[in-house]
Design a protein around this motif. Structure first.
Motif, short mmCIF file in Angstrom:
data_model
loop_
_atom_site.label_atom_id
_atom_site.label_comp_id
_atom_site.label_asym_id
_atom_site.label_seq_id
_atom_site.Cartn_x
_atom_site.Cartn_y
_atom_site.Cartn_z
N LEU A 95 6.81 6.67 -0.25
CA LEU A 95 7.74 6.80 0.72
C LEU A 95 6.80 5.78 1.47
CD1 LEU A 95 9.44 8.34 3.41
CD2 LEU A 95 7.18 8.94 4.26
N PHE A 96 5.95 5.28 1.60
CA PHE A 96 4.93 4.21 1.75
C PHE A 96 5.98 2.38 0.99
CE2 PHE A 96 2.19 6.58 4.60
CZ PHE A 96 2.04 5.49 5.54
N GLU A 97 6.09 2.77 0.02
CA GLU A 97 5.81 1.83 -0.85
C GLU A 97 7.71 2.06 -0.64
OE1 GLU A 97 5.83 0.54 -5.46
OE2 GLU A 97 5.09 2.42 -4.52
N TYR A 98 8.49 2.63 -0.74
CA TYR A 98 10.01 2.16 -0.65
C TYR A 98 10.34 2.41 0.35
CZ TYR A 98 8.62 2.36 -6.20
OH TYR A 98 7.77 2.35 -7.09
N GLU A 99 10.31 2.83 1.19
CA GLU A 99 10.66 3.07 2.53
C GLU A 99 10.38 2.88 4.04
OE1 GLU A 99 12.38 7.20 3.37
OE2 GLU A 99 12.39 7.80 1.17
N ILE A 100 9.03 2.05 3.59
CA ILE A 100 8.52 1.88 4.92
C ILE A 100 8.36 0.81 4.73
CG2 ILE A 100 6.36 2.19 6.54
CD1 ILE A 100 6.25 5.58 5.90
N THR A 101 7.60 0.32 3.61
CA THR A 101 7.23 -1.11 3.63
C THR A 101 9.02 -2.42 3.83
OG1 THR A 101 5.85 -0.83 1.93
CG2 THR A 101 6.62 -3.12 2.45
N PRO A 102 10.14 -1.55 2.72
CA PRO A 102 11.48 -2.52 3.14
C PRO A 102 11.69 -2.50 4.58
CG PRO A 102 11.40 -0.86 1.46
CD PRO A 102 10.47 -0.20 2.02
N PHE A 103 11.25 -0.84 5.28
CA PHE A 103 12.45 -1.15 6.03
C PHE A 103 12.14 -2.16 7.74
CE2 PHE A 103 12.05 0.90 10.99
CZ PHE A 103 13.26 0.94 11.10
N PHE A 104 10.43 -2.48 7.27
CA PHE A 104 9.90 -3.45 8.20
C PHE A 104 9.65 -4.25 7.85
CE2 PHE A 104 7.31 0.91 10.03
CZ PHE A 104 7.75 0.40 11.56
N GLU A 105 9.48 -5.11 6.54
CA GLU A 105 9.86 -6.22 6.37
C GLU A 105 11.79 -7.30 5.92
OE1 GLU A 105 8.91 -6.23 2.07
OE2 GLU A 105 6.94 -6.24 2.06
N GLU A 106 12.32 -6.31 6.66
CA GLU A 106 14.23 -5.99 6.68
C GLU A 106 14.20 -6.48 8.36
OE1 GLU A 106 16.36 -3.73 4.98
OE2 GLU A 106 15.72 -3.64 2.87
N TYR A 107 12.68 -6.13 8.98
CA TYR A 107 13.01 -6.46 10.85
C TYR A 107 13.00 -7.59 11.36
CZ TYR A 107 12.22 -5.60 15.34
OH TYR A 107 12.42 -5.29 16.80
N ARG A 108 13.92 -8.02 11.89
CA ARG A 108 13.62 -9.40 12.54
C ARG A 108 13.22 -9.40 13.91
NH1 ARG A 108 19.65 -10.24 12.09
NH2 ARG A 108 19.35 -8.71 14.10
N PRO A 109 11.93 -10.29 13.80
CA PRO A 109 11.21 -9.90 14.98
C PRO A 109 11.73 -10.56 16.41
CG PRO A 109 10.47 -11.91 14.14
CD PRO A 109 11.20 -11.10 13.09
N ILE A 110 11.01 -9.93 17.87
CA ILE A 110 12.21 -10.41 18.89
C ILE A 110 11.51 -11.76 19.24
CG2 ILE A 110 11.72 -9.24 21.03
CD1 ILE A 110 10.90 -7.14 20.33
N GLU A 111 12.58 -12.31 19.66
CA GLU A 111 12.64 -13.72 20.10
C GLU A 111 12.59 -13.92 21.56
OE1 GLU A 111 15.80 -16.45 18.14
OE2 GLU A 111 16.08 -15.00 15.90
N LYS A 112 11.35 -14.71 22.51
CA LYS A 112 11.08 -14.75 23.08
C LYS A 112 12.14 -15.17 23.77
CE LYS A 112 6.07 -14.44 23.51
NZ LYS A 112 4.95 -15.11 23.41
N SER A 113 12.75 -16.22 23.41
CA SER A 113 14.46 -17.29 24.04
C SER A 113 15.66 -15.77 24.50
CB SER A 113 14.72 -18.28 23.21
OG SER A 113 14.68 -18.19 22.28
N LYS A 114 15.35 -15.53 23.73
CA LYS A 114 16.47 -13.64 23.65
C LYS A 114 16.57 -12.47 24.00
CE LYS A 114 19.00 -15.45 19.12
NZ LYS A 114 19.63 -15.43 18.48
N ALA A 115 15.25 -12.72 23.90
CA ALA A 115 14.22 -11.54 25.13
C ALA A 115 15.49 -11.51 26.11
CB ALA A 115 12.95 -11.18 24.96
#
Length: 115
Positions: A95-115
């Motif tokens: 679960l950690f290796e194949y689901e959680i890791t890709p989920f968070f690695e694909e997440y884009r950070p919040i950009e302050k300018s667009k916040a």
């Protein structure tokens, strides 16, 4: 945007950036039967995800666009708990290796300018 909200965004992005590596480390520890160390990291992960959910809600209340799927994170926590209850550490590691890791690695950070 207030300085407090900007600080939350910075902390939020920083935490999310490290989850992928941490998740892989949890998986590795479980596979190497280093369960005590893994359990501590899983506890830290659970607390961190709880904080992320709270931060996401706070940011949304301050009109900041947050794309993080809270339902998916709650699902991860539930699946981790279920796997630990039946002591299926291979399932939790996967679960950690194949689901959680890709989920968070694909997440884009919040950009302050667009916040």
């Amino acid at each position: 945007m207030t300085e407090y909200v900007e600080d939350v965004i910075e902390s939020y992005n920083s935490y999310i950036e490290g989850i992928g590596k941490g998740s892989l480390l949890v998986a590795k520890m479980l596979k190497e039967d280093r369960t005590l160390e893994a359990f501590q990291m899983i506890t830290d992960f659970s607390e961190g995800v709880t904080w992320l959910i709270q931060a996401a809600n706070l940011l949304r209340k301050n009109n900041v666009r947050v794309e993080l799927e809270i339902a998916k994170m709650n699902e991860f926590l539930s699946e981790i708990n279920s796997g630990l209850e039946i002591q299926d550490y291979v399932l939790v590691a996967d679960l950690f290796e194949y689901e959680i890791t890709p989920f968070f690695e694909e997440y884009r950070p919040i950009e302050k300018s667009k916040a």
